[in-house]
Write a protein that holds these residues in place. Structure first.
Motif, PDB file in Angstrom:
ATOM      1  N   LEU A   1       0.941  -1.126   0.344  1.00  0.00           N
ATOM      2  CA  LEU A   1       0.119   0.288   0.384  1.00  0.00           C
ATOM      3  C   LEU A   1       0.605   1.187  -0.370  1.00  0.00           C
ATOM      4  CD1 LEU A   1      -1.288  -2.347   2.062  1.00  0.00           C
ATOM      5  CD2 LEU A   1      -3.124  -0.723   2.097  1.00  0.00           C
ATOM      6  N   ARG A   2       0.587   2.333  -0.835  1.00  0.00           N
ATOM      7  CA  ARG A   2       1.130   2.728  -0.986  1.00  0.00           C
ATOM      8  C   ARG A   2       0.689   4.646  -0.876  1.00  0.00           C
ATOM      9  NH1 ARG A   2       3.686  -0.128  -4.067  1.00  0.00           N
ATOM     10  NH2 ARG A   2       1.592  -0.055  -6.574  1.00  0.00           N
ATOM     11  N   GLU A   3       1.219   5.013   0.591  1.00  0.00           N
ATOM     12  CA  GLU A   3       0.408   6.427   0.924  1.00  0.00           C
ATOM     13  C   GLU A   3      -0.386   6.846   1.303  1.00  0.00           C
ATOM     14  OE1 GLU A   3       2.923   9.922  -0.318  1.00  0.00           O
ATOM     15  OE2 GLU A   3       5.088   8.758  -1.123  1.00  0.00           O
ATOM     16  N   PRO A   4      -1.596   5.932   1.918  1.00  0.00           N
ATOM     17  CA  PRO A   4      -2.667   6.577   2.640  1.00  0.00           C
ATOM     18  C   PRO A   4      -2.295   7.696   2.973  1.00  0.00           C
ATOM     19  CG  PRO A   4      -1.239   4.619   3.823  1.00  0.00           C
ATOM     20  CD  PRO A   4      -0.313   4.958   3.231  1.00  0.00           C
ATOM     21  N   ASP A   5      -3.385   8.521   2.925  1.00  0.00           N
ATOM     22  CA  ASP A   5      -3.994   9.974   2.802  1.00  0.00           C
ATOM     23  C   ASP A   5      -4.357  10.044   4.413  1.00  0.00           C
ATOM     24  OD1 ASP A   5      -4.404  13.359   2.125  1.00  0.00           O
ATOM     25  OD2 ASP A   5      -6.394  12.795   3.053  1.00  0.00           O
TER      26      ASP A   5
ATOM     27  N   ALA B   1      -0.929 -12.919   3.015  1.00  0.00           N
ATOM     28  CA  ALA B   1       0.187 -12.488   3.218  1.00  0.00           C
ATOM     29  C   ALA B   1       0.331 -11.080   3.609  1.00  0.00           C
ATOM     30  CB  ALA B   1       0.070 -11.138   1.073  1.00  0.00           C
ATOM     31  N   ARG B   2       1.477  -9.964   4.205  1.00  0.00           N
ATOM     32  CA  ARG B   2       1.910  -9.412   4.726  1.00  0.00           C
ATOM     33  C   ARG B   2       1.887  -8.107   4.143  1.00  0.00           C
ATOM     34  NH1 ARG B   2       3.783 -10.083   9.992  1.00  0.00           N
ATOM     35  NH2 ARG B   2       3.990  -8.446  11.148  1.00  0.00           N
ATOM     36  N   ALA B   3       0.918  -7.135   4.589  1.00  0.00           N
ATOM     37  CA  ALA B   3       0.541  -5.411   4.322  1.00  0.00           C
ATOM     38  C   ALA B   3       2.393  -5.274   4.168  1.00  0.00           C
ATOM     39  CB  ALA B   3      -0.505  -5.619   4.434  1.00  0.00           C
TER      40      ALA B   3
END
Length: 334
Positions: free
Chosen positions: A100-104, A135-137
């Motif tokens: 996951l990339r850069e959650p606001d 999976a691992r986030a």
């Protein structure tokens, strides 16, 4: 179990996209697996066409509690413009990791009062820990979220992290060689200076700093935050010098996977590195970008802004001579 709790426990399709810390309203989007894979930023830049609904944070918190979601995501911290998005995409190619990339909302929580963050953060960490399959986030943060990196790494489940950066000289050349990076550095300068002054009890004024000093100050602000996280979590943080990563990507990617507890073969690593990620601009994969492009950006920055780069490096030297913690930060990515 309520319908909301059932939906939250089934998959990460319902994504917490935005938080109003005043009203407590949370915006949920419905994202597909492909949405997560494509997105360089999980914020308003991908909002177009996404089904959305708003609910109260209290309702969301009750549903998360009812769903008994675990909190177990790992993190990627970085100082900005140092290849962290590329690393996130490469790691996400392995089925054992969900990137996951850069959650606001993580940016919003970074700016919230600590007591509010303490109440709300666990709910969102549980939501970001979900995945589509076993999976691992791993959550790649925005650079200034490093301000709370030590706090995030102090969570009871002992998360692991990668901390990505480069030496000050390469950072300065990267920023001054980029099209939009200098203006971004100026926009972030007031908040970074405020954060830095809290750590070092310094009396700098933004109007007294030159262009190179402002960029050097930005490097130091984020590097000190990461140094604090390393001191907090010790071996749970792997420091990644992105320049070293590019020079031996196969070994470095294998080390990163191993740090996160992911077992992979040499062939799997080679397959990942042979994919399109190493030949595209990670934040916008439709544009080509590779090691030669990066070398050209650095050369351009060094040629056109040699004076500013020297100015920033001299400023860092002077500050390091007056403060031991700055000297230790300088060693992180050198």
């Amino acid at each position: 179990m309520t319908p909301l709790a059932q939906a939250l426990s089934a998959s990460p399709e319902l994504f917490p996209a935005a938080l109003d810390p005043v009203s407590g309203a949370v915006t949920l989007w419905r994202l597909s697996r492909e949405d997560y894979q494509r997105a360089g930023f999980l914020d308003g830049r991908i909002a177009a066409g996404k089904p959305a609904r708003q609910i109260a944070f209290s309702e969301l918190a009750r549903a998360v509690d009812e769903a008994k979601l675990p909190e177990n995501c790992h993190f990627i911290f970085h100082i900005g413009h140092v290849g962290s998005t590329l690393l996130s995409r490469l790691l996400g190619r392995h089925p054992a990791l969900f990137s996951l990339r850069e959650p606001d909302i993580l940016r919003t929580l970074t700016a919230c009062p600590p007591d509010l963050r303490l109440r709300q953060l666990p709910v969102f960490l549980k939501l970001w820990s979900r995945n589509f399959e076993p999976a691992r986030a791993i959550v790649k943060t925005t650079s200034f979220v490093s301000e709370i990196a030590a706090e995030l790494l102090s969570r009871p489940y002992n998360p692991r992290a990668l901390a990505v950066g480069v030496s000050p000289e390469i950072y300065l050349a990267t920023i001054f060689g980029g099209a939009n990076a200098p203006s971004e550095a100026r926009a972030l300068a007031p908040s970074r200076l405020s954060r830095l002054k809290r750590r070092l009890a310094a009396e700098w004024r933004l109007e007294d700093l030159g262009k190179g000093e402002i960029v050097g100050m930005g490097w130091l602000c984020e590097a000190l935050s990461i140094a604090e996280a390393v001191a907090t979590a010790n071996a749970r943080v792997l420091v990644v010098n992105f320049e070293d990563f590019l020079n031996n990507a196969h070994r470095a990617l294998g080390t990163a996977f191993a740090h996160l507890g992911v077992h992979q073969s040499e062939a799997e690593i080679s397959d990942i590195l042979d994919g399109p990620e190493m030949r595209a601009y990670s934040k916008a994969p439709e544009y080509q970008y590779n090691a030669d492009t990066r070398r050209a950006v650095l050369a351009d920055g060094r040629t056109r802004h040699a004076r500013e780069i020297r100015e920033g490096l001299l400023w860092l030297e002077r500050v390091a001579a007056q403060n031991a913690s700055v000297g230790r930060a300088l060693l992180l990515f050198n």
